[in-house]
Design an enzyme around this catalytic site. Structure first.
Site, PDB file in Angstrom:
ATOM      1  N   SER A   1       0.560  -1.272  -0.085  1.00  0.00           N
ATOM      2  CA  SER A   1       0.134  -0.135  -0.165  1.00  0.00           C
ATOM      3  C   SER A   1       0.817   1.034  -0.054  1.00  0.00           C
ATOM      4  O   SER A   1       1.675   1.418  -1.007  1.00  0.00           O
ATOM      5  CB  SER A   1      -0.882  -0.064   1.113  1.00  0.00           C
ATOM      6  OG  SER A   1      -1.855   0.839   0.927  1.00  0.00           O
TER       7      SER A   1
ATOM      8  N   ASP B   1     -10.427  -5.667  -2.902  1.00  0.00           N
ATOM      9  CA  ASP B   1      -9.679  -4.390  -1.973  1.00  0.00           C
ATOM     10  C   ASP B   1     -10.555  -3.284  -2.131  1.00  0.00           C
ATOM     11  O   ASP B   1     -10.569  -2.532  -3.050  1.00  0.00           O
ATOM     12  CB  ASP B   1      -8.372  -4.238  -2.614  1.00  0.00           C
ATOM     13  CG  ASP B   1      -7.354  -3.407  -1.667  1.00  0.00           C
ATOM     14  OD1 ASP B   1      -8.168  -2.340  -1.323  1.00  0.00           O
ATOM     15  OD2 ASP B   1      -6.119  -3.489  -1.716  1.00  0.00           O
TER      16      ASP B   1
ATOM     17  N   HIS C   1      -7.469  -5.987   1.214  1.00  0.00           N
ATOM     18  CA  HIS C   1      -6.275  -5.160   1.214  1.00  0.00           C
ATOM     19  C   HIS C   1      -5.352  -5.410   2.579  1.00  0.00           C
ATOM     20  O   HIS C   1      -4.432  -5.201   3.120  1.00  0.00           O
ATOM     21  CB  HIS C   1      -6.858  -3.689   1.708  1.00  0.00           C
ATOM     22  CG  HIS C   1      -5.645  -2.641   1.294  1.00  0.00           C
ATOM     23  ND1 HIS C   1      -4.893  -2.630   0.119  1.00  0.00           N
ATOM     24  CD2 HIS C   1      -5.060  -1.586   2.261  1.00  0.00           C
ATOM     25  CE1 HIS C   1      -4.022  -1.467   0.307  1.00  0.00           C
ATOM     26  NE2 HIS C   1      -4.193  -0.878   1.596  1.00  0.00           N
TER      27      HIS C   1
HETATM   28  N1  LIG Z   1      -7.459   2.142   9.633  1.00  0.00           N
HETATM   29  C1  LIG Z   1      -8.005   2.461   8.513  1.00  0.00           C
HETATM   30  C2  LIG Z   1      -7.104   1.591   7.323  1.00  0.00           C
HETATM   31  C3  LIG Z   1      -5.720   1.420   7.447  1.00  0.00           C
HETATM   32  C4  LIG Z   1      -4.906   0.172   6.880  1.00  0.00           C
HETATM   33  O1  LIG Z   1      -5.789  -0.494   6.218  1.00  0.00           O
HETATM   34  N2  LIG Z   1      -3.639   0.042   6.977  1.00  0.00           N
HETATM   35  C5  LIG Z   1      -2.984  -0.880   6.212  1.00  0.00           C
HETATM   36  C6  LIG Z   1      -2.204  -0.194   5.023  1.00  0.00           C
HETATM   37  S1  LIG Z   1      -3.307   0.897   4.116  1.00  0.00           S
HETATM   38  C7  LIG Z   1      -2.219   1.621   2.985  1.00  0.00           C
HETATM   39  O2  LIG Z   1      -1.018   2.072   3.340  1.00  0.00           O
HETATM   40  C8  LIG Z   1      -2.255  -1.623   7.111  1.00  0.00           C
HETATM   41  O3  LIG Z   1      -1.223  -2.196   6.761  1.00  0.00           O
HETATM   42  N3  LIG Z   1      -2.705  -1.743   8.378  1.00  0.00           N
HETATM   43  C9  LIG Z   1      -2.316  -2.562   9.249  1.00  0.00           C
HETATM   44  C10 LIG Z   1      -2.580  -4.018   9.327  1.00  0.00           C
HETATM   45  O4  LIG Z   1      -1.981  -4.609  10.333  1.00  0.00           O
HETATM   46  O5  LIG Z   1      -3.561  -4.360   8.809  1.00  0.00           O
HETATM   47  C11 LIG Z   1      -9.283   2.400   8.184  1.00  0.00           C
HETATM   48  O6  LIG Z   1      -9.985   2.135   9.108  1.00  0.00           O
HETATM   49  O7  LIG Z   1      -9.882   2.346   6.961  1.00  0.00           O
END
Ligand SMILES: N[C@@H](CCC(=O)N[C@@H](CSC=O)C(=O)NCC(=O)O)C(=O)O
Length: 277
Positions: free
Chosen positions: A148, A224, A257
């Site tokens: 991402s 996603d 995602h």
């Molecule tokens: N909290 C947010 C979404 C945040 C999210 O999905 N973060 C991803 C990376 S997104 C792009 O850079 C991530 O890797 N999160 C950490 C994990 O451990 O999953 C929302 O509420 O939409």
């Protein structure tokens, strides 16, 4: 540099360190996996860049990469995603898509961000110098990958430094930050309102002017939630077509995602990089 964690893992070691960063003007943590082969000599190294809201630990605890790193004899370095600590400014409204946990792997030029937010120089220069000095890795055999926001970081860093990395891969990368809400917010704040300066951190733009080509693998889930609004792989695909760049973009049916997606395909990515390292 201070060791703050260690675990035996697939015959190697999963380690965590804290160190002062001159580039970021704060203390930083990073994680490194050393495969069993590192006990006999130097090993190639993969840099992993994580996404929004992550620290160095999300990838280490959720992706399951260590099994494959041990199989192929590759070290994996996972930095944090932004500068940290008291005095490091954050999004004024506390949103997750900017500021802490959202350094976007750029060198900020605008106050108040430019005092600390220089993640590009940290990942490209300062961290590898530290890793090469202290660990049994071959600094001439480096690859880079990420997810991402970290996928955007991996692609832009590889495209800007093709001689430095042997291969690049990404999971669900932000493919053109100039053309999505996450990227527009980050680049406007870190770099200012002149959009011409943004193209230096936009992989779709960088690909069009690439002088050298690297092996590049991208996996993208078709379920996603961020695909249409934020990630836009079609823009990178179009740039690759125009530039004749050998991009391998795989749409993966049903995947979202999350780190469940990454864990399902990280073995493929380690195998991909191992061919070139
Ligand atoms: N909290 C947010 C979404 C945040 C999210 O999905 N973060 C991803 C990376 S997104 C792009 O850079 C991530 O890797 N999160 C950490 C994990 O451990 O999953 C929302 O509420 O939409």
């Amino acid at each position: 540099m201070e060791q703050i964690d260690v675990h035996r893992c697939f015959g190697g070691q999963q380690l965590r360190f804290r160190h002062p960063s001159a580039v970021l003007n704060c203390d930083m943590t990073f994680s490194i996996y050393l495969p069993p082969q590192a006990e006999q000599g130097v090993v190639p190294v993969l840099y992993w860049l994580s996404g929004l809201t992550c620290t160095d630990e999300n990838f280490v605890t959720k992706a399951g990469a260590q099994r494959y790193a041990a199989e192929h004899g590759i070290a994996i370095v996972a930095p944090d995603t932004s500068p940290r600590g008291e005095g490091v400014p954050d999004d004024p409204e506390g949103n997750y898509d900017f500021g802490l946990g959202a350094g976007f792997y750029v060198n900020a030029t605008q106050a108040p961000w430019s005092n600390h937010y220089r993640m590009y120089d940290y990942v490209v220069e300062e961290l590898p110098a530290l890793i090469n000095e202290h660990f049994p890795v071959d600094g001439d055999k480096m690859a880079i990958s990420g997810h991402s926001m970290g996928g955007h970081g991996a692609l832009t860093i590889a495209l800007k430094n093709p001689g430095r990395y042997r291969s690049v891969s990404a999971f669900a990368p932000i493919c053109s930050p100039m053309h999505c809400p996450w990227g527009e917010k980050a680049l406007a704040n870190y770099l200012g309102s002149n959009r011409e300066t943004w193209s230096d951190y936009d992989s779709s733009e960088l690909m069009r002017s690439a002088q050298r080509q690297l092996p590049m693998l991208i996996d993208q889930g078709d379920a996603d939630n961020f695909l249409q609004e934020q990630l836009k792989p079609e823009l990178l695909q179009q740039a690759a077509k125009e530039a004749g760049y050998p991009l391998q973009l795989r749409m993966q049916p049903g995947y979202d995602h999350s780190y469940f997606f990454i864990a399902s395909l990280i073995g493929d990515h380690l195998r991909f990089h191992a061919q070139y390292l």
